[in-house]
Motif scaffolding. Structure first.
Motif, mmCIF file in Angstrom:
data_model
loop_
_atom_site.group_PDB
_atom_site.id
_atom_site.type_symbol
_atom_site.label_atom_id
_atom_site.label_comp_id
_atom_site.label_asym_id
_atom_site.label_seq_id
_atom_site.Cartn_x
_atom_site.Cartn_y
_atom_site.Cartn_z
ATOM 1 N N THR A 1 3.838 10.570 -13.460
ATOM 2 C CA THR A 1 4.319 11.843 -12.924
ATOM 3 C C THR A 1 5.839 11.849 -12.953
ATOM 4 O OG1 THR A 1 4.066 13.452 -11.112
ATOM 5 C CG2 THR A 1 4.390 11.142 -10.471
ATOM 6 N N GLN A 2 6.401 13.025 -12.854
ATOM 7 C CA GLN A 2 7.858 13.166 -12.815
ATOM 8 C C GLN A 2 8.190 14.445 -12.083
ATOM 9 O OE1 GLN A 2 8.335 13.434 -17.147
ATOM 10 N NE2 GLN A 2 9.352 15.401 -16.800
ATOM 11 N N GLY A 3 9.431 14.550 -11.629
ATOM 12 C CA GLY A 3 9.839 15.775 -10.959
ATOM 13 C C GLY A 3 11.255 15.713 -10.453
ATOM 14 N N THR A 4 11.597 16.755 -9.737
ATOM 15 C CA THR A 4 12.911 16.892 -9.123
ATOM 16 C C THR A 4 12.811 16.461 -7.671
ATOM 17 O OG1 THR A 4 13.512 18.691 -10.589
ATOM 18 C CG2 THR A 4 14.700 18.564 -8.499
ATOM 19 N N GLY A 5 13.744 15.635 -7.230
ATOM 20 C CA GLY A 5 13.763 15.156 -5.855
ATOM 21 C C GLY A 5 13.714 13.638 -5.834
ATOM 22 N N MET A 6 13.330 13.105 -4.667
ATOM 23 C CA MET A 6 13.273 11.662 -4.461
ATOM 24 C C MET A 6 11.864 11.282 -4.048
ATOM 25 S SD MET A 6 16.884 11.641 -2.505
ATOM 26 C CE MET A 6 16.605 13.347 -2.047
ATOM 27 N N LEU A 7 11.241 10.411 -4.807
ATOM 28 C CA LEU A 7 9.858 10.004 -4.581
ATOM 29 C C LEU A 7 9.792 8.913 -3.522
ATOM 30 C CD1 LEU A 7 7.253 9.269 -7.268
ATOM 31 C CD2 LEU A 7 7.903 7.459 -5.712
ATOM 32 N N ARG A 8 8.806 9.048 -2.634
ATOM 33 C CA ARG A 8 8.550 8.018 -1.620
ATOM 34 C C ARG A 8 7.044 7.824 -1.530
ATOM 35 N NH1 ARG A 8 7.753 7.397 4.112
ATOM 36 N NH2 ARG A 8 7.640 9.640 4.434
ATOM 37 N N PHE A 9 6.593 6.569 -1.612
ATOM 38 C CA PHE A 9 5.170 6.268 -1.501
ATOM 39 C C PHE A 9 4.752 6.310 -0.039
ATOM 40 C CE2 PHE A 9 4.577 5.413 -5.804
ATOM 41 C CZ PHE A 9 5.605 4.626 -6.284
ATOM 42 N N LEU A 10 3.563 6.874 0.202
ATOM 43 C CA LEU A 10 2.995 6.957 1.545
ATOM 44 C C LEU A 10 1.809 6.002 1.666
ATOM 45 C CD1 LEU A 10 3.051 10.849 1.922
ATOM 46 C CD2 LEU A 10 4.762 9.198 2.708
ATOM 47 N N GLU A 11 1.317 5.817 2.878
ATOM 48 C CA GLU A 11 0.179 4.929 3.110
ATOM 49 C C GLU A 11 -1.140 5.557 2.671
ATOM 50 O OE1 GLU A 11 0.329 1.732 4.195
ATOM 51 O OE2 GLU A 11 2.488 1.976 4.026
ATOM 52 N N THR A 12 -1.256 6.881 2.722
ATOM 53 C CA THR A 12 -2.485 7.556 2.327
ATOM 54 C C THR A 12 -2.680 7.414 0.825
ATOM 55 O OG1 THR A 12 -1.236 9.628 2.278
ATOM 56 C CG2 THR A 12 -2.521 9.181 4.256
ATOM 57 N N ARG A 13 -3.937 7.460 0.374
ATOM 58 C CA ARG A 13 -4.244 7.152 -1.018
ATOM 59 C C ARG A 13 -5.182 8.178 -1.652
ATOM 60 N NH1 ARG A 13 -1.775 2.476 -2.923
ATOM 61 N NH2 ARG A 13 -0.869 1.478 -1.134
ATOM 62 N N GLY A 14 -5.042 8.290 -2.985
ATOM 63 C CA GLY A 14 -5.918 9.129 -3.778
ATOM 64 C C GLY A 14 -6.867 8.281 -4.602
ATOM 65 N N VAL A 15 -7.399 8.854 -5.656
ATOM 66 C CA VAL A 15 -8.346 8.194 -6.556
ATOM 67 C C VAL A 15 -7.723 6.918 -7.132
ATOM 68 C CG1 VAL A 15 -9.577 8.472 -8.753
ATOM 69 C CG2 VAL A 15 -9.491 10.369 -7.130
ATOM 70 N N GLY A 16 -8.544 5.883 -7.234
ATOM 71 C CA GLY A 16 -8.112 4.635 -7.864
ATOM 72 C C GLY A 16 -7.073 3.859 -7.083
ATOM 73 N N GLY A 17 -6.901 4.171 -5.798
ATOM 74 C CA GLY A 17 -5.931 3.451 -4.972
ATOM 75 C C GLY A 17 -4.489 3.885 -5.135
ATOM 76 N N TRP A 18 -4.245 4.967 -5.891
ATOM 77 C CA TRP A 18 -2.869 5.442 -6.066
ATOM 78 C C TRP A 18 -2.364 6.043 -4.765
ATOM 79 C CZ3 TRP A 18 0.327 4.857 -10.167
ATOM 80 C CH2 TRP A 18 -0.251 4.398 -11.354
ATOM 81 N N PRO A 19 -1.159 5.647 -4.332
ATOM 82 C CA PRO A 19 -0.635 6.186 -3.072
ATOM 83 C C PRO A 19 -0.214 7.647 -3.216
ATOM 84 C CG PRO A 19 1.042 4.885 -4.154
ATOM 85 C CD PRO A 19 -0.219 4.733 -4.970
#
Length: 161
Positions: A105-123
């Motif tokens: 993924t890519q985008g504008t802004g600053m990425l921060r990983f959270l504790e909650t997760r989606g498919v395949g364990g991706w945060p």
């Protein structure tokens, strides 16, 4: 983005540490997967014409965020010319095997990983920028999609959508 970093010097030293966390061939492959080109010794992802606030591509974070025993890398670049008021852009890339990286993924802004997760364990990722209500995106198995807005872990409604 690493939350504990508050000064420019600390940010630069953390970025330098992340750069050396990958072997040179992996570092270069990660930048290429992110769509960056090496020009004049620096990795560039946007067409900033050389504004004073431009900062070239940098690997800010390297870690296995989805638990597959392969590293992911967060690549950032700074430019209000390219990224507007946020002044920064990010690309998340993932190693897929020997010498192969993929843009996630890519985008504008600053990425921060959270504790909650989606498919395949991706945060889930929070995308910071101007204001006090940030989008949160979740991996659905194919792409990151917006699922909510929050500020400091609490739901919010952005002033402008």
């Amino acid at each position: 983005m690493i939350r504990a970093l508050t000064t420019g010097a600390a940010l630069l030293s953390a970025a330098a540490a992340a750069q050396v966390a990958l072997a040179p061939a992996d570092r270069d492959a990660a930048f290429r997967a992110a769509g960056f080109l090496k020009m004049g010794g620096a990795w560039r992802g946007c067409d900033d014409p050389g504004t004073a606030g431009y900062t070239p591509g940098s690997i800010e974070q390297v870690e296995d965020v989805n638990g597959d025993n392969l590293p992911e890398a967060v690549i950032t670049e700074g430019s209000s010319y390219c990224y507007g008021g946020a002044g920064a852009g990010y690309v998340l890339v993932s190693k897929q095997g020997p010498a192969r990286w993929r843009r996630i993924t890519q985008g504008t802004g600053m990425l921060r990983f959270l504790e909650t997760r989606g498919v395949g364990g991706w945060p889930d990722i929070e995308i910071g920028g101007p204001g006090f209500c940030f989008p949160v995106e979740r991996w659905n198995g194919r792409e990151y999609r917006r699922v909510r807005f929050e500020y400091e872990g609490k739901p919010c409604t952005p002033a402008h959508r």
